[in-house]
Write an enzyme that holds these catalytic residues in place. Structure first.
Site, short mmCIF file in Angstrom:
data_model
loop_
_atom_site.label_atom_id
_atom_site.label_comp_id
_atom_site.label_asym_id
_atom_site.label_seq_id
_atom_site.Cartn_x
_atom_site.Cartn_y
_atom_site.Cartn_z
N HIS A 136 0.84 -1.20 0.00
CA HIS A 136 0.00 0.00 0.00
C HIS A 136 0.88 1.26 0.00
CE1 HIS A 136 -3.29 2.72 1.38
NE2 HIS A 136 -2.28 3.29 2.03
N GLU A 137 1.89 1.28 0.87
CA GLU A 137 2.77 2.45 0.93
C GLU A 137 3.52 2.65 -0.39
OE1 GLU A 137 2.48 4.55 3.26
OE2 GLU A 137 1.24 3.27 4.53
N HIS A 194 1.48 4.43 -2.93
CA HIS A 194 1.54 5.90 -2.86
C HIS A 194 2.73 6.42 -3.67
CE1 HIS A 194 -1.68 6.67 -0.12
NE2 HIS A 194 -1.17 5.97 0.87
N GLU A 230 -5.88 7.04 -1.02
CA GLU A 230 -5.86 5.83 -0.20
C GLU A 230 -6.50 4.66 -0.94
OE1 GLU A 230 -4.12 5.43 2.44
OE2 GLU A 230 -3.57 7.55 2.42
N ASP A 271 -4.64 1.25 -2.07
CA ASP A 271 -5.20 -0.07 -1.73
C ASP A 271 -5.31 -0.93 -2.98
OD1 ASP A 271 -5.44 0.51 0.92
OD2 ASP A 271 -7.60 0.94 0.87
ZN ZN Z 1 -2.06 5.27 2.61
#
Ligand code: ZN
Length: 425
Positions: A283-284, A287, A365, A369
Site C-alpha cells: 500500500h505504501e 503511494h 488511499e 489499496d
Molecule cells: Zn495510505
C-alpha cells in the site's frame, strides 16, 4: 476597505468556523455513542464487543477534549487580535528592542519567536493531559517525563536553529525584493518545504527516533521480493522505535528523491504477520508508484501561491492590521505583524478547503489499496487494517458527514469492502 469591515468579516468567519467544528464533533460523539452497544454486523465476525466499546470510549474522550480545545483556540485567537494581545506584545518588543538592532531584524524575529513560544505554552497543558491522562487511560501512552521533556527541548532548539534563518530570509525578501515580494517569499517558502522533505527523514526524524533496517529473515526476504516487483530500492525501508512513546501502530511513506523511504512502526511489526506486513508495505509503495507525493506537492504549490498573493495584497492594507486589533508601525517594519495576522486568520477561512483536501486524500488511499491488491494479498491488507483499527481504537462507526468532511483515510466500512472486491481469490 475599512477596518470595521475587516473586524466584522473576521468575527463572523471565526464564529461560523468554530460552530461548524463544534457541530461536527458533537455529531461524531452522538453517532459513536449511539452505535456503542453493538459491533456493526459487517465486522461482527472479526471485532470483539470489548474492542468496539474501547474504540467508542476512546473516540468520545478525544471528542470531548477536542471540543474544549476548539473553544479555547477561538478564545485565544480573539485574545491575540480583537482583545489586543498581539498589539501589546508588538508594542512591548518594539519599545524594548528598537528598530535598529541586528540591522532591523532583531525586533521582527523576537516578535515571531515570542508569539510562537506563548502559543506553545498555551498548548502545553493540553499536550500533557492528552499524553499522560487520556492516552494513558486507554493504555496507549509509553512516554515518560524524561522523554517528554527531551522532546520539548529538542523541538525548541529546532525552532531556533531552523526558524531564525528562515524568518530572516523571509523578512529580507519581503523588505528588499520590490512590489512582487510575495512571489519571491513564496518561492523561498516552497523551496524550504521541498528541502525539508529531504532533510526531515535524514536529519530531523532521527533526532527523535531510531530508524533501523529490517532484520527479521523471513519477513526480509518477502519484503525484498515485493520491493523488487515494484522497482523500489529495498534500502529505503526502515523500522522505527515508535513503541518508546506510544502503542499506536502505523506505517508511512516519506521524503523525496534519495531521501524517500517507507517507515514501519515497531508496534505494527509486533502485531502483524508477514503477509500482512507485506500488504501494508505494498500500500505504501502504491503511494510512491502512483506519484501521490508530487501530486500533493503541486497542489500545495498552487494553493500556497494563492495564499502569498493574498498576503501580498493584505499586507499593504492598514485596515487589515487595524481591523484585527493591531496598530501598524508608522515607520514600516510591519512584515512580521502581517505574517502573524495572516497565519492566525487563514485557518478560519481555509476550513472550507478541508473537505476537498480530505476527499483527495481518501481517493489516494483507495488507489494505494488497489495497487496493494494487485501486487500482494488483498485479504492480508484487509486483516492488517482491521488489526490497525483495533490497536489504535479507531471507531468503526464514525458519523458519515464527519468522515466525508474530515477523514484523510476512508472509514473501514467503505475501505474493507473495496479491498475485498479487488482481492485475488
Ligand atoms: Zn495510505
Amino acid at each position: 476597505m475599512s477596518s470595521q469591515i475587516v473586524t466584522l468579516i473576521f468575527a463572523a468567519a471565526l464564529l461560523a468556523s468554530t460552530l461548524l467544528k463544534l457541530w461536527l464533533t458533537t455529531r461524531q460523539i452522538r453517532h459513536v455513542a449511539q452505535h456503542r452497544a453493538q459491533v456493526p454486523p459487517a465486522f461482527a465476525a472479526h471485532v470483539s464487543l470489548a474492542a468496539h466499546q474501547k474504540a467508542a470510549d476512546y473516540t468520545l474522550a478525544k471528542g470531548r477534549l477536542q471540543m474544549l480545545m476548539q473553544v479555547l483556540s477561538a478564545a485565544v485567537l480573539v485574545g491575540w487580535t480583537l482583545m489586543g494581545g498581539l498589539e501589546w506584545l508588538n508594542q512591548s518588543l518594539y519599545a524594548a528592542i528598537g528598530r535598529e538592532a541586528w540591522g532591523g531584524y532583531a525586533y521582527p524575529i523576537a516578535l515571531l519567536l515570542a508569539f510562537n513560544l506563548i502559543g506553545s505554552l498555551i498548548d502545553l497543558p493540553f499536550e500533557l493531559y492528552s499524553t499522560f491522562v487520556l492516552e494513558a487511560r486507554f493504555g496507549f501512552n509509553r512516554t515518560d517525563w524524561k522523554t517528554f521533556l527531551t522532546d520539548q527541548i529538542k523541538g525548541l532548539v529546532l525552532l531556533l536553529v531552523l526558524g531564525i534563518p528562515l524568518i530572516w530570509a523571509l523578512l529580507a525578501l519581503m523588505r528588499g525584493s520590490g512590489p512582487q515580494w510575495w512571489i519571491w517569499t513564496w518561492a523561498l517558502w516552497f523551496g524550504f518545504s521541498l528541502s525539508m522533505m529531504l532533510i526531515y527523514p535524514l536529519v530531523i526524524a532521527p533526532l527523535f527516533n531510531k530508524f533501523t533496517p529490517l532484520t527479521d529473515g523471513a519477513l526480509k526476504d518477502r519484503v525484498e521480493a515485493l520491493f523488487a516487483r515494484a522497482g523500489f530500492a529495498a534500502k529505503g525501508l526502515f523500522v522505527m522505535d515508535a513503541g518508546r512513546r506510544s502503542a499506536h501502530g502505523n506505517a508511512y511513506f516519506t521524503g523525496l528523491g534519495a531521501a524517500k523511504r517507507v517507515v514501519l512502526f515497531d508496534t505494527l511489526l509486533e502485531r502483524l504477520d508477514p503477509p500482512e506486513v507485506e500488504a501494508v508495505l505494498a500500500h505504501e509503495l502504491g503511494h510512491f508508484k502512483l506519484r501521490h507525493v508530487p501530486k500533493r506537492l503541486a497542489l500545495m504549490a498552487f494553493l500556497s501561491l494563492a495564499g502569498f498573493a493574498l498576503l501580498g495584497w493584505l499586507a499593504q492594507q492598514p485596515a487589515f492590521y487595524l481591523g484585527l486589533g493591531v496598530r501598524p508601525n508608522l515607520l514600516g517594519d510591519n512584515e512580521a505583524l502581517a505574517l502573524l495576522l495572516f497565519g492566525m486568520t487563514l485557518p478560519v477561512f481555509s476550513i472550507l478547503l478541508t473537505p476537498l483536501m480530505a476527499q483527495g486524500s481518501r481517493k489516494h488511499e483507495f488507489e494505494a489499496d488497489a495497487y496493494a491488491c494487485q501486487h500482494s494479498e488483498g485479504r492480508a491488507l484487509a486483516s492488517a487494517l482491521l488489526k490497525l483499527h483495533e490497536d489504535n481504537a479507531s471507531t468503526l462507526t464514525p458519523d458519515p458527514l464527519v468522515a466525508r468532511w474530515t477523514y484523510s483515510h476512508p472509514p473501514a466500512a467503505e475501505r474493507l469492502p473495496a479491498i475485498l472486491a479487488q482481492a485475488r481469490p
